[in-house]
Write a protein that holds these residues in place. Sequence first.
Motif: not given
Length: 218
Positions: A110-111, A93-95, A74, A113, A91
Amino acid sequence: TESIAPYGQKSQLVLADGTKVFLNSGTVLRYDNRFGKQNRKIEMTGEAYFEVAKNKRIPFIINTADIEIKVLGTKFNVMAYPDEPQIETTVTEGTVNVKELKNGSSVVITANQKASYIKKNHLLTQQNVNSFIYSSWKENILYFDNENFENVIKKLERWYNVNIELTGKDSVDDRFTLTIKNESLREVLDLIGLTTPLYYKIKDNQVTITYKNNKPKK
């Protein structure tokens, strides 16, 4: 192995597993010679942006003094300077899984956040944000979004590799929203001075800012 970006400088590197890392000023990464083979563990202080190569077999783990961040692949930013009251993980991209080490609580973000760990009360929170604000430094852009003067001073010290002393007032209540690209420190202070009454003196890497009407004698 250590990778270091001194104050006033930024750098980037590619780790053995293919992960790309951008290091902000005053950042140290530590990892052993098994990295990329038997583990993908890193210890860090400072601030870095990671574009983690995917590897479902070996998770990518970052440890700071207070939190552990675990991902598979990510893109995210970690701000973990020792002199900051909180650690922020944001973030793109991704988790990302963020776990605080004091009580073991964790959040998954996630993205767009952000997870914030408040050091004083060991509180881990999450919120929706514009992730670009938190990673713009890697594009050589320093962005302040309604930040208090104390935070502005800390970031300017790291960005320009200077020591800033505030006199005339213990704290400044003003909040600032501004974007710095290629401006010199003198230009930035002049810009802040348009809305906030202050006087400053720069000598080598020492900066004195006098606030309000306490204009220094010549």
